[in-house]
Design an enzyme around this catalytic site. Sequence first.
Site: not given
Length: 398
Positions: A78, A207, A299, A303, A391
């Site tokens: 992604h 998200y 979560p 990570k 990220y």
Amino acid sequence: MAAAARARVQVAIIGAGPAGMFLAHLLHEARIDAIVLELRSREHVVSRVRAGVLEQTTVALMHRLGLGARVAREGLVHGGTTLAVNDAPFHVDFDELVRGAAITVYGQSEVMKDLNQAADERHLEVIYEAADVQPHGLDTDAPWITWVSRQGPQRVDCEFIVGCDGFHGVSRGCIPPGESRVFERTYPFGWLGVLAEVPPCNHELVYANHEHGFALASMRSATRSRYYLQCSLQDRVEDWSDEAFWDEFAVRIGGSFARRITRGASFEKSIAPLRSFVSAPMRWGRLFLAGDAAHIVPPTGAKGLNLAAADVMVLADALRRYYATGSAAGIDGYSDRALARVWKAERFSWWLTHLTHRFPQMDGFDRQMQLAELEYLRSSRAARSSFAENYVGLPLEL
Ligand code: APR
Ligand code: PHB
């Protein structure tokens, strides 16, 4: 997989989760003799459903260890993700913001299968169903571990012990009180997670910050969705029928994503609390801690597995140097070096949790701060670059 252990190894590893198994392969690569002792059965360890986002350093580690064939074939790469608030989604393009950056969606259970299959091929010694594992002599040069197998009491002598036994393991508690410090946050909500054999509602992760609470659309493959809802800590899985889950998920994920949801029966449903936790230092005497044994992240941002992999890369490099040159500089620096990266991932996971969730005590001001920060991310390339580099995973400096 031997039934009984050898009498002596260089390194004994407690726990055969991602931290323990990555370390076992790294030590094998460095020709350091190791054994892994795991409380549960192999099937249990592999089938646990956990997060599924791999940072580039974790994928690179799999390739370096010769474990990368399947993730290269089946992992979903992604190049970005979507943040949504009040039905107004915006995209963060990793590749545009951090050159060449991407994450790979590949479930932790798949990582475990790859680690275990290669462990068999390489004859790594992993003892499953080892009960009552106890480290001894950690403040001496000659520690040892005892445990109980089906054959009875067992013992292995070693030079170092590595606690990779997760948050509830035995290792962290072996550090005497006063020799380490705990830093902790708990959060007043949990995550309800669902796995369903339906195509994901978006080609990348979404998200969503909704006034009812957080929602996350993730996936395991083009035909398998992994979705989450923020829920109350009082909720039980039985309180959430599939229908109730899909209805609420559609409301929170919103707009065009909601229209693209394919509903289906869930085949896994669980609730997990959220926690930030660090126990420092990550070494005491001949004991090192790695992964969830030393630190937990909520979560949000996925990570946990990546941090475990990063810890053991640093530790394996330090042990390799120790055995190759006799220099203890690497092992003496392990805790500081690992913690430097751990704290940055703790910060990012904590920050992303605050940005995307509803907190019970939130007032109008807190909500406006969330909205302003999300708007800042949407409108500022600098803010999105900071999000993207965290990220996809900060570089690992060995
Ligand atoms: N003796 C031996 N093994 C133990 C003991 C014990 N007393 N206690 C726990 N274990 C084992 C567990 O059964 C588990 O297989 O240690 C392993 C720890 O694995 P994880 O909890 O997965 O921790 P870690 O390897 O650090 O991985 C961290 O992976 O599982 C996720 O949420 C976790 O994302 C995080 C990352
Ligand atoms: C997951 O797919 O399980 C997942 C993905 C991203 C997260 C957390 C979990 O931030």
